[in-house]
Enzyme design. Structure first.
Site, PDB file in Angstrom:
ATOM      1  N   PHE A 151      38.384  33.057  34.994  1.00  0.00           N
ATOM      2  CA  PHE A 151      38.918  31.868  34.330  1.00  0.00           C
ATOM      3  C   PHE A 151      39.595  30.927  35.337  1.00  0.00           C
ATOM      4  CE2 PHE A 151      43.144  30.755  32.222  1.00  0.00           C
ATOM      5  CZ  PHE A 151      42.749  29.485  31.861  1.00  0.00           C
ATOM      6  N   PHE A 173      33.718  41.888  37.019  1.00  0.00           N
ATOM      7  CA  PHE A 173      34.352  42.824  36.083  1.00  0.00           C
ATOM      8  C   PHE A 173      34.772  42.082  34.811  1.00  0.00           C
ATOM      9  CE2 PHE A 173      38.261  45.171  34.672  1.00  0.00           C
ATOM     10  CZ  PHE A 173      37.543  46.165  34.019  1.00  0.00           C
ATOM     11  N   THR A 174      35.503  40.996  34.972  1.00  0.00           N
ATOM     12  CA  THR A 174      35.821  40.149  33.810  1.00  0.00           C
ATOM     13  C   THR A 174      35.301  38.727  33.996  1.00  0.00           C
ATOM     14  OG1 THR A 174      37.984  39.725  34.791  1.00  0.00           O
ATOM     15  CG2 THR A 174      37.898  41.405  33.084  1.00  0.00           C
ATOM     16  N   GLY A 175      34.771  38.434  35.163  1.00  0.00           N
ATOM     17  CA  GLY A 175      34.249  37.083  35.403  1.00  0.00           C
ATOM     18  C   GLY A 175      32.911  36.890  34.699  1.00  0.00           C
ATOM     19  N   GLY A 180      44.217  41.977  55.776  1.00  0.00           N
ATOM     20  CA  GLY A 180      43.570  42.339  57.041  1.00  0.00           C
ATOM     21  C   GLY A 180      42.632  41.228  57.494  1.00  0.00           C
ATOM     22  N   LYS A 231      44.755  38.359  58.677  1.00  0.00           N
ATOM     23  CA  LYS A 231      45.337  38.682  59.992  1.00  0.00           C
ATOM     24  C   LYS A 231      44.302  38.449  61.092  1.00  0.00           C
ATOM     25  CE  LYS A 231      46.418  42.978  62.271  1.00  0.00           C
ATOM     26  NZ  LYS A 231      46.337  44.434  62.005  1.00  0.00           N
ATOM     27  N   ALA A 267      47.757  35.487  43.956  1.00  0.00           N
ATOM     28  CA  ALA A 267      48.010  35.193  42.542  1.00  0.00           C
ATOM     29  C   ALA A 267      48.840  36.340  41.974  1.00  0.00           C
ATOM     30  CB  ALA A 267      46.689  35.051  41.783  1.00  0.00           C
ATOM     31  N   TYR A 325      49.087  47.192  36.256  1.00  0.00           N
ATOM     32  CA  TYR A 325      49.045  45.768  36.585  1.00  0.00           C
ATOM     33  C   TYR A 325      50.366  45.337  37.222  1.00  0.00           C
ATOM     34  CZ  TYR A 325      48.280  40.726  35.771  1.00  0.00           C
ATOM     35  OH  TYR A 325      48.120  39.366  35.910  1.00  0.00           O
ATOM     36  N   TYR A 331      53.209  41.942  55.789  1.00  0.00           N
ATOM     37  CA  TYR A 331      52.252  41.357  56.757  1.00  0.00           C
ATOM     38  C   TYR A 331      52.875  40.144  57.437  1.00  0.00           C
ATOM     39  CZ  TYR A 331      48.007  44.132  56.443  1.00  0.00           C
ATOM     40  OH  TYR A 331      47.095  45.144  56.562  1.00  0.00           O
TER      41      TYR A 331
HETATM   42  P1  NAD Z   1      40.094  36.699  34.931  1.00  0.00           P
HETATM   43  O1  NAD Z   1      40.002  38.116  34.450  1.00  0.00           O
HETATM   44  O2  NAD Z   1      39.345  35.656  34.195  1.00  0.00           O
HETATM   45  O3  NAD Z   1      39.667  36.604  36.462  1.00  0.00           O
HETATM   46  C1  NAD Z   1      39.772  37.668  37.378  1.00  0.00           C
HETATM   47  C2  NAD Z   1      38.494  37.700  38.205  1.00  0.00           C
HETATM   48  O4  NAD Z   1      38.595  38.727  39.187  1.00  0.00           O
HETATM   49  C3  NAD Z   1      37.250  38.027  37.369  1.00  0.00           C
HETATM   50  O5  NAD Z   1      36.230  37.118  37.650  1.00  0.00           O
HETATM   51  C4  NAD Z   1      36.901  39.447  37.797  1.00  0.00           C
HETATM   52  O6  NAD Z   1      35.515  39.732  37.651  1.00  0.00           O
HETATM   53  C5  NAD Z   1      37.385  39.453  39.226  1.00  0.00           C
HETATM   54  N1  NAD Z   1      37.684  40.790  39.755  1.00  0.00           N
HETATM   55  C6  NAD Z   1      38.410  41.770  39.178  1.00  0.00           C
HETATM   56  N2  NAD Z   1      38.478  42.844  39.988  1.00  0.00           N
HETATM   57  C7  NAD Z   1      37.780  42.525  41.126  1.00  0.00           C
HETATM   58  C8  NAD Z   1      37.497  43.212  42.323  1.00  0.00           C
HETATM   59  N3  NAD Z   1      37.941  44.468  42.542  1.00  0.00           N
HETATM   60  N4  NAD Z   1      36.745  42.597  43.271  1.00  0.00           N
HETATM   61  C9  NAD Z   1      36.266  41.326  43.063  1.00  0.00           C
HETATM   62  N5  NAD Z   1      36.517  40.623  41.922  1.00  0.00           N
HETATM   63  C10 NAD Z   1      37.277  41.217  40.967  1.00  0.00           C
HETATM   64  O7  NAD Z   1      41.653  36.342  34.987  1.00  0.00           O
HETATM   65  P2  NAD Z   1      42.395  34.985  35.359  1.00  0.00           P
HETATM   66  O8  NAD Z   1      43.233  34.615  34.203  1.00  0.00           O
HETATM   67  O9  NAD Z   1      41.472  34.007  35.929  1.00  0.00           O
HETATM   68  O10 NAD Z   1      43.387  35.508  36.488  1.00  0.00           O
HETATM   69  C11 NAD Z   1      43.166  35.251  37.868  1.00  0.00           C
HETATM   70  C12 NAD Z   1      44.341  35.807  38.674  1.00  0.00           C
HETATM   71  O11 NAD Z   1      45.546  35.160  38.274  1.00  0.00           O
HETATM   72  C13 NAD Z   1      44.563  37.305  38.495  1.00  0.00           C
HETATM   73  O12 NAD Z   1      44.930  37.869  39.730  1.00  0.00           O
HETATM   74  C14 NAD Z   1      45.723  37.366  37.537  1.00  0.00           C
HETATM   75  O13 NAD Z   1      46.472  38.548  37.707  1.00  0.00           O
HETATM   76  C15 NAD Z   1      46.503  36.125  37.903  1.00  0.00           C
HETATM   77  N6  NAD Z   1      47.326  35.648  36.779  1.00  0.00           N
HETATM   78  C16 NAD Z   1      46.748  35.005  35.724  1.00  0.00           C
HETATM   79  C17 NAD Z   1      47.542  34.596  34.664  1.00  0.00           C
HETATM   80  C18 NAD Z   1      46.978  33.870  33.467  1.00  0.00           C
HETATM   81  O14 NAD Z   1      47.728  33.604  32.536  1.00  0.00           O
HETATM   82  N7  NAD Z   1      45.739  33.470  33.421  1.00  0.00           N
HETATM   83  C19 NAD Z   1      48.922  34.861  34.673  1.00  0.00           C
HETATM   84  C20 NAD Z   1      49.455  35.551  35.754  1.00  0.00           C
HETATM   85  C21 NAD Z   1      48.663  35.926  36.819  1.00  0.00           C
HETATM   86  N1  UDP Z   2      39.728  44.167  56.832  1.00  0.00           N
HETATM   87  C1  UDP Z   2      38.756  43.431  56.181  1.00  0.00           C
HETATM   88  N2  UDP Z   2      38.248  42.322  56.797  1.00  0.00           N
HETATM   89  C2  UDP Z   2      38.663  41.907  58.025  1.00  0.00           C
HETATM   90  C3  UDP Z   2      39.671  42.647  58.680  1.00  0.00           C
HETATM   91  C4  UDP Z   2      40.198  43.777  58.048  1.00  0.00           C
HETATM   92  O1  UDP Z   2      38.336  43.764  55.072  1.00  0.00           O
HETATM   93  O2  UDP Z   2      38.165  40.902  58.492  1.00  0.00           O
HETATM   94  C5  UDP Z   2      40.273  45.334  56.175  1.00  0.00           C
HETATM   95  C6  UDP Z   2      40.145  46.582  57.023  1.00  0.00           C
HETATM   96  O3  UDP Z   2      39.102  47.366  56.471  1.00  0.00           O
HETATM   97  C7  UDP Z   2      41.463  47.285  56.895  1.00  0.00           C
HETATM   98  C8  UDP Z   2      42.360  46.334  56.124  1.00  0.00           C
HETATM   99  O4  UDP Z   2      41.653  45.112  56.007  1.00  0.00           O
HETATM  100  O5  UDP Z   2      41.339  48.448  56.134  1.00  0.00           O
HETATM  101  C9  UDP Z   2      43.677  46.084  56.785  1.00  0.00           C
HETATM  102  O6  UDP Z   2      43.447  45.532  58.066  1.00  0.00           O
HETATM  103  P1  UDP Z   2      44.549  45.652  59.213  1.00  0.00           P
HETATM  104  O7  UDP Z   2      43.985  45.019  60.443  1.00  0.00           O
HETATM  105  O8  UDP Z   2      45.842  45.148  58.731  1.00  0.00           O
HETATM  106  O9  UDP Z   2      44.740  47.210  59.359  1.00  0.00           O
HETATM  107  P2  UDP Z   2      43.998  48.327  60.221  1.00  0.00           P
HETATM  108  O10 UDP Z   2      42.560  47.920  60.355  1.00  0.00           O
HETATM  109  O11 UDP Z   2      44.733  48.334  61.489  1.00  0.00           O
HETATM  110  O12 UDP Z   2      44.180  49.536  59.376  1.00  0.00           O
END
Ligand code: NAD
Ligand code: UDP
Ligand code: UDP
Length: 313
Positions: free
Chosen positions: A13, A36-38, A102, A105, A114, A145, A159
């Site tokens: 969203f 997942f929810t997108g 990471g 960095k 967010a 959450y 970080y």
């Molecule tokens: P949403 O569920 O519509 O969007 C979340 C997106 O993240 C989805 O598209 C989902 O597929 C994706 N996602 C989930 N797990 C994932 C993963 N492991 N790897 C890659 N993608 C992943 O929710 P939203 O309302 O758009 O929220 C977006 C962000 O804002 C979230 O982090 C939420 O916690 C934060 N937030 C939203 C609100 C709100 O009121 N809408 C309030 C507070 C915080």
């Molecule tokens: N990482 C990543 N993309 C990058 C650099 C790092 O996904 O371009 C991931 C990496 O797999 C690591 C995590 O980010 O597990 C944290 O990275 P950081 O350099 O802080 O830690 P380290 O690699 O030293 O554990």
């Protein structure tokens, strides 16, 4: 040079509206989402755009790309969805944050998290200010959450302290608008979908709990302003609309604006449901020169228009 911006959760969203806004100002956008929810339909109109790229990927796994800015939005946001697989929710917030930090960095990118008003839990301080540490149950149904997001904030600040990573932490309060998932389970989408279908409006508890609802466009403007702010502005910063309503008020407004004859039914209040929530946005006003401009009636009107198109009534 065109800015390369990564948006995780970009098919969700908020993420899809953010992609729209970033493309509109000329950025190159890499949208990462595991669906997942997108929803595909949230970004269907962007496929084929010359500055837009989509990557299906779960951020709990490492990601190696070259970017200038990262908006980390990936995480299910609705209680129904984040409680469906709570372990994955915590992994997404914590391991996902580590991977994105990471990445920041290594690439020296700026990174925005967010975060959420849920870090305040069921608050004793009202309205909530950033200096309040919260009242959160660590072992309840919302904890995956709430604690996941709290730990992500910890990681962001560590970080910064340890690696000088350029961080921004936004504490987002309830935001609504077009492209919420119709079965998302959140209150605004539930009430609108129910009202349009003529189905009962499900009010949890007595509806006396409060929330403060922000329209999506206002929130997206704030996220971008925060990313663009000076390096000393790290947050955490409350972002939301401070106008507070009871959930019963919201039900009444939705019924009026849809012209629905749906009846209200009462269901038990979910555990740990915060009784009141309202952001103090003094800091965001000062630091970002930002304030929400869309009231509930106008925002609900646009959201109802969207859902009429989606559910066909
Ligand atoms: P949403 O569920 O519509 O969007 C979340 C997106 O993240 C989805 O598209 C989902 O597929 C994706 N996602 C989930 N797990 C994932 C993963 N492991 N790897 C890659 N993608 C992943 O929710 P939203 O309302 O758009 O929220 C977006 C962000 O804002 C979230 O982090 C939420 O916690 C934060 N937030 C939203 C609100 C709100 O009121 N809408 C309030 C507070 C915080
Ligand atoms: N990482 C990543 N993309 C990058 C650099 C790092 O996904 O371009 C991931 C990496 O797999 C690591 C995590 O980010 O597990 C944290 O990275 P950081 O350099 O802080 O830690 P380290 O690699 O030293 O554990
Ligand atoms: N709520 C409700 N009926 C619904 C969905 C939610 O009364 O069909 C209530 C819920 O109990 C909470 C408020 O509305 O008090 C906001 O719920 P939501 O899930 O949207 O967000 P959050 O609780 O995370 O603020």
């Amino acid at each position: 040079m065109t800015r390369k911006v990564l948006v995780t959760g970009g098919a969700g969203f908020l993420g899809s509206h953010l992609c729209d806004a970033l493309l509109a100002r000329g950025d190159d956008v890499l949208c990462v989402d595991n669906f997942f929810t997108g929803q595909r339909r949230n970004i269907a109109h962007l496929m084929g755009h010359e500055r837009f790229e989509f990557l299906r990927h779960d951020i709990t796994f490492p990601l190696y790309v070259e970017v200038d800015e990262i908006y980390n939005l990936a995480c299910p946001a609705s209680p129904v969805h984040y409680q469906f697989d709570p372990v994955q929710t915590t992994k997404t917030s914590v391991i996902g944050a580590i991977n994105m930090l990471g990445l920041a960095k290594r690439t020296k990118a700026k990174i925005l998290q967010a975060s959420t008003s849920e870090v305040y839990g069921d608050p004793e301080i009202h309205p909530q200010v950033e200096s309040y540490w919260g009242r959160v149950n660590p072992i309840g149904r919302r904890s995956c959450y709430d604690e996941g997001k709290r730990c992500a904030e910890t990681l962001f600040f560590d970080y910064r302290r340890q690696h000088n990573t350029r961080i921004k932490v936004a504490r987002i309060f309830n935001t609504y608008g077009p492209r919420m998932h119709p079965n998302d389970g959140r209150v605004v989408s539930n009430f609108i979908v129910q009202a349009l279908a003529g189905a009962p409006i499900t009010l949890y508890g007595e509806g006396r709990q409060t929330r403060s609802f922000c329209y999506v466009d206002d929130l997206i403007a704030a996220l971008i302003a925060l990313m663009d702010s000076g390096e000393d502005v790290t947050g955490p910063l409350n972002l939301g609309n401070p106008t507070e309503f009871t959930i019963a008020d919201l039900a009444a407004q939705v019924l009026t604006l849809t012209g629905s004859t749906s009846q209200i039914t009462y269901a038990p209040l979910p555990s740990d449901d915060p009784r009141q929530r309202k952001p103090d946005i003094t800091l965001a006003r000062q630091l970002l020169d930002w304030a929400p401009t869309t009231g509930l009636e106008a925002g609900l009107g646009r959201t109802i228009g969207y859902f009429r198109g989606v559910v066909g009534v």
